[in-house]
Design a protein around this motif. Structure first.
Motif, PDB file in Angstrom:
ATOM      1  N   PHE A  13      -4.925  -4.956   4.091  1.00  0.00           N
ATOM      2  CA  PHE A  13      -4.917  -4.080   2.926  1.00  0.00           C
ATOM      3  C   PHE A  13      -3.592  -3.327   2.806  1.00  0.00           C
ATOM      4  O   PHE A  13      -3.074  -3.146   1.697  1.00  0.00           O
ATOM      5  CB  PHE A  13      -6.091  -3.101   2.969  1.00  0.00           C
ATOM      6  N   GLU A  14      -3.045  -2.894   3.926  1.00  0.00           N
ATOM      7  CA  GLU A  14      -1.747  -2.210   3.875  1.00  0.00           C
ATOM      8  C   GLU A  14      -0.632  -3.189   3.512  1.00  0.00           C
ATOM      9  O   GLU A  14       0.303  -2.834   2.788  1.00  0.00           O
ATOM     10  CB  GLU A  14      -1.458  -1.531   5.209  1.00  0.00           C
ATOM     11  N   LEU A  15      -0.724  -4.432   3.992  1.00  0.00           N
ATOM     12  CA  LEU A  15       0.290  -5.427   3.663  1.00  0.00           C
ATOM     13  C   LEU A  15       0.248  -5.809   2.181  1.00  0.00           C
ATOM     14  O   LEU A  15       1.259  -6.209   1.612  1.00  0.00           O
ATOM     15  CB  LEU A  15       0.089  -6.680   4.523  1.00  0.00           C
ATOM     16  N   ALA A  16      -0.938  -5.673   1.575  1.00  0.00           N
ATOM     17  CA  ALA A  16      -1.098  -6.040   0.167  1.00  0.00           C
ATOM     18  C   ALA A  16      -0.884  -4.855  -0.770  1.00  0.00           C
ATOM     19  O   ALA A  16      -1.129  -4.986  -1.978  1.00  0.00           O
ATOM     20  CB  ALA A  16      -2.495  -6.621  -0.054  1.00  0.00           C
ATOM     21  N   GLU A  17      -0.436  -3.731  -0.265  1.00  0.00           N
ATOM     22  CA  GLU A  17      -0.285  -2.520  -1.088  1.00  0.00           C
ATOM     23  C   GLU A  17       0.478  -2.807  -2.379  1.00  0.00           C
ATOM     24  O   GLU A  17       1.569  -3.378  -2.367  1.00  0.00           O
ATOM     25  CB  GLU A  17       0.441  -1.440  -0.288  1.00  0.00           C
ATOM     26  N   GLY A  18      -0.129  -2.417  -3.491  1.00  0.00           N
ATOM     27  CA  GLY A  18       0.465  -2.634  -4.798  1.00  0.00           C
ATOM     28  C   GLY A  18       0.212  -4.015  -5.367  1.00  0.00           C
ATOM     29  O   GLY A  18       0.506  -4.281  -6.536  1.00  0.00           O
TER      30      GLY A  18
END
Length: 377
Positions: free
Chosen positions: A126-131
């Motif tokens: 989820f953090e890697l997919a931010e935005g």
């Protein structure tokens, strides 16, 4: 069809000779029949592409259902590429391929020392997919404890890393996919109903290949061209016998199975005319499976109706409020009202009969009650 069509060189030939004649393959696949490698022009596929074009510009959560091998990830990628998030990351996660005790760490990350082997902080998907967009394939395989964490992400747009105490805000679009019957999983308590409704904001059902047979010729062209280029072969045509065989086969493995058969055939091909060995197509009975999958939408609606009626029964017909059916199902009042109308559910029949005057039925009392200003009883 124009360049994407297959055609027979001499239509006057006898059927027996035609059986062994080659069918021309175009020099270039018709790009108009493709959408991010989603190939075809059948009515069933065009409905899917129409839904993709409508939902892509929004941030709505999408749930893609369908059999294995129908191209659910391709649809997810097409939605991402046509969205405002297209310049950001598209992160794909196969929930069934990650061990259950590691899936929470994969999705949400973990802090150093949170478990044995956690030697440093690790960012989750989820953090890697931010935005951008996160694609949760096989979402029906998530364990219940991870389902709760995912529900929080969808509701509150925040999560905590495993072993962490700080809430992390997230701005990620969620697209999920499954080949499971989620309402049936809800009935067996292996999938949360509130998560299902949060994911099922915009459903897209991928048709199996047997329901879009008119797309098989152009799919064959596409895969033959792609595979021939990879192995350095020059294939100009396909025998009509092979094309008829591919059209008539039920394809239980859908497009993925077709692609595998084409790749194997290209590798074995020693001439400019492509052909398929019919012994490679396992003639396994798929009638019961096909019937089951074709009625998936009807079963989905039926089980969804049962769930809503059960919630209305428990809440004695109340839709909103802390003890209303909407709260029990974890969806908004407007969404539930819309589903009640679309499924033709009479919510009044679940209302309590307590306090009704003697000698008069509940229905008679309701029918004689004036409507309020908003038209609701």
């Amino acid at each position: 069809m124009a360049s994407s069509a297959v055609f027979i060189a001499d239509p006057e030939q006898s059927e027996e000779r035609l059986k062994h004649e080659s069918v021309a393959l175009p020099e270039e696949i018709d790009k108009g029949s493709m959408c991010d490698e989603i190939v075809g022009s059948s009515g069933a596929l065009q409905k899917v592409l129409s839904l993709v074009s409508k939902v892509a510009p929004t941030d709505a959560t999408v749930l893609i259902t369908g059999e294995t091998g129908t191209g659910k990830e391709l649809v997810a990628r097409a939605i991402h590429r046509r969205s405002r998030r297209s310049s950001r990351a598209f992160v794909s996660v196969n929930c069934a391929a990650i061990p259950r005790d590691l899936i929470a760490s994969e999705l949400f990350g973990h802090e150093k020392g949170s478990f044995t082997g956690a030697l440093q902080r690790r960012l989750g998907r989820f953090e890697l997919a931010e935005g951008g967009t996160i694609f949760l394939d096989e979402v029906g395989e998530l364990p219940l404890e991870t389902q709760i964490a995912l529900l929080r992400v969808l509701q509150e747009h925040e999560f905590e890393r495993v072993g962490g105490t700080r809430s992390i805000r997230t701005n990620v679009r969620v697209i999920a996919a499954t080949n499971r019957n989620l309402p049936a999983a809800i009935a067996t308590e292996t999938f949360r109903s509130d998560l299902f409704y949060r994911l099922n904001v915009f459903p897209i059902d991928m048709p199996p290949l047997r329901e879009r047979r008119e797309d098989i010729p152009v799919l064959v062209e596409y895969f033959v061209d792609h595979c021939a280029r990879k192995v350095g072969k020059n294939i100009q045509g396909i025998t009509k016998e092979s094309l008829d065989l591919l059209r008539s086969y039920p394809w239980p493995g859908n497009i993925r199975e077709l692609q595998n058969v084409i790749e194997r055939s290209v590798i074995m091909c020693e001439t400019e005319n492509f052909s398929v060995d019919k012994t490679w197509l396992a003639q396994q009975p798929v009638a019961s499976e096909a019937k089951s999958q074709s009625s998936f939408s009807q079963k989905l609606a039926s089980q969804e109706k049962e769930m809503i009626e059960s919630a209305l029964r428990e809440s004695e017909g109340r839709v909103f409020g802390p003890s209303g059916a909407a709260a029990k199902l974890g969806i908004s009042r407007s969404t539930l009202e819309s589903k009640i109308r679309s499924l033709r559910i009479n919510k009044n029949r679940f209302k309590s009969c307590a306090g009704m005057p003697s000698g008069r039925s509940w229905f008679e009392s309701v029918s004689m009650t004036p409507l309020g200003a908003n038209g609701a009883a």
